[in-house]
Design a protein around this motif. Structure first.
Motif, PDB file in Angstrom:
ATOM      1  N   ILE A 227      -0.561 -26.693  34.877  1.00  0.00           N
ATOM      2  CA  ILE A 227       0.098 -27.991  34.685  1.00  0.00           C
ATOM      3  C   ILE A 227       0.916 -28.408  35.909  1.00  0.00           C
ATOM      4  O   ILE A 227       1.111 -29.596  36.150  1.00  0.00           O
ATOM      5  CB  ILE A 227       0.963 -27.977  33.394  1.00  0.00           C
TER       6      ILE A 227
ATOM      7  N   GLY B 118       6.507 -17.915  31.951  1.00  0.00           N
ATOM      8  CA  GLY B 118       5.407 -18.800  31.576  1.00  0.00           C
ATOM      9  C   GLY B 118       5.422 -20.113  32.321  1.00  0.00           C
ATOM     10  O   GLY B 118       5.689 -20.178  33.526  1.00  0.00           O
TER      11      GLY B 118
ATOM     12  N   GLY C  69       2.663 -19.316  24.030  1.00  0.00           N
ATOM     13  CA  GLY C  69       2.698 -18.199  24.976  1.00  0.00           C
ATOM     14  C   GLY C  69       3.677 -17.146  24.497  1.00  0.00           C
ATOM     15  O   GLY C  69       3.461 -16.475  23.485  1.00  0.00           O
TER      16      GLY C  69
HETATM   17  P1  ADP Z   1       6.442 -20.703  25.053  1.00  0.00           P
HETATM   18  O1  ADP Z   1       7.664 -19.877  25.311  1.00  0.00           O
HETATM   19  O2  ADP Z   1       6.762 -22.085  24.514  1.00  0.00           O
HETATM   20  O3  ADP Z   1       5.410 -19.970  24.270  1.00  0.00           O
HETATM   21  P2  ADP Z   1       4.913 -20.242  27.517  1.00  0.00           P
HETATM   22  O4  ADP Z   1       5.146 -20.841  28.846  1.00  0.00           O
HETATM   23  O5  ADP Z   1       5.047 -18.773  27.381  1.00  0.00           O
HETATM   24  O6  ADP Z   1       5.889 -21.034  26.520  1.00  0.00           O
HETATM   25  O7  ADP Z   1       3.474 -20.625  27.000  1.00  0.00           O
HETATM   26  C1  ADP Z   1       3.097 -21.915  26.556  1.00  0.00           C
HETATM   27  C2  ADP Z   1       1.640 -22.142  26.928  1.00  0.00           C
HETATM   28  O8  ADP Z   1       1.572 -22.497  28.300  1.00  0.00           O
HETATM   29  C3  ADP Z   1       0.757 -20.907  26.764  1.00  0.00           C
HETATM   30  O9  ADP Z   1      -0.466 -21.333  26.185  1.00  0.00           O
HETATM   31  C4  ADP Z   1       0.546 -20.432  28.190  1.00  0.00           C
HETATM   32  O10 ADP Z   1      -0.719 -19.808  28.363  1.00  0.00           O
HETATM   33  C5  ADP Z   1       0.570 -21.739  28.930  1.00  0.00           C
HETATM   34  N1  ADP Z   1       0.909 -21.701  30.375  1.00  0.00           N
HETATM   35  C6  ADP Z   1       1.553 -20.747  31.096  1.00  0.00           C
HETATM   36  N2  ADP Z   1       1.646 -21.134  32.383  1.00  0.00           N
HETATM   37  C7  ADP Z   1       1.049 -22.366  32.470  1.00  0.00           C
HETATM   38  C8  ADP Z   1       0.797 -23.283  33.534  1.00  0.00           C
HETATM   39  N3  ADP Z   1       1.198 -23.042  34.778  1.00  0.00           N
HETATM   40  N4  ADP Z   1       0.153 -24.445  33.231  1.00  0.00           N
HETATM   41  C9  ADP Z   1      -0.251 -24.713  31.977  1.00  0.00           C
HETATM   42  N5  ADP Z   1      -0.039 -23.894  30.945  1.00  0.00           N
HETATM   43  C10 ADP Z   1       0.598 -22.729  31.193  1.00  0.00           C
END
Ligand code: ADP
Length: 169
Positions: free
Chosen positions: A11, A32, A124
């Motif tokens: 993203i 994440g 995530g």
């Molecule tokens: P949360 O704590 O809300 O679960 P995370 O960041 O751990 O947040 O994960 C939310 C989602 O974002 C997961 O599906 C993860 O695979 C995804 N994710 C992690 N890094 C990125 C990125 N750079 N771009 C898009 N999605 C991401």
């Protein structure tokens, strides 16, 4: 009518008016997608988050709420930080997850953002099963009255992309 599109990827590489961050309530960074946004977006985002914490968000951003900051060096005008619920096997927190999408779109409307990129909030580190996370994300956006023209879900891996694609099919 809001168009919903799907992209598999990072993203922080997206071009959009607003990029949504799956933050934690401290707003002071995490792992994440949160870590990735702060890394690529640079220190301006964290500086604004700290100001919010020093001001009306002294106790942090509550789960299900959303707040906007600069997007720093990201190819966007704003980052909208939202705090997803931690998944629970014993308590239904889906209303809070739906609220993340609704409140983020509200902030986007207030800012005049026309394109908004969302990650799969809570799926995530917060442990939400991807199929159910996709269901809540898609149905909430479809049911929300917003002036946003494109909601783009940016899914990090193929498994998440497929879950969203099944939901939209
Ligand atoms: P949360 O704590 O809300 O679960 P995370 O960041 O751990 O947040 O994960 C939310 C989602 O974002 C997961 O599906 C993860 O695979 C995804 N994710 C992690 N890094 C990125 C990125 N750079 N771009 C898009 N999605 C991401």
């Amino acid at each position: 009518m809001t168009r919903i599109t799907l992209v598999q990827g990072d993203i922080t590489r997206q071009t959009a008016d607003a990029i949504v961050n799956a933050a934690n309530s401290s707003l002071l960074g995490g792992g994440g997608v949160d870590g990735a946004i702060h890394r690529r977006g640079g220190p301006a985002i964290l500086a604004e988050c700290r100001k919010l914490r020093a001001g009306h968000l002294g106790k942090g951003l509550p789960t299900g709420q959303a707040v906007a900051t600069t997007a720093g060096e990201l190819d966007a005008r704003w980052v909208i930080h939202t705090v997803g619920p931690v998944h629970s096997a014993t308590e239904d927190r889906s209303a809070l997850l739906a609220s993340c999408y609704r409140e983020s779109l509200k902030r986007a409307d207030e800012l005049g953002a026309r394109t908004v990129a969302f990650p799969a909030v809570s799926t995530g580190i917060y442990g939400w099963p991807i199929d159910d996370g996709a269901r809540i994300a898609v149905t909430t956006v479809q049911e929300t009255d917003t002036t946003v023209e494109e909601v783009r879900f940016v899914l990090f891996d193929h498994h998440a992309y497929e879950a969203f694609a099944r939901r939209l099919a």
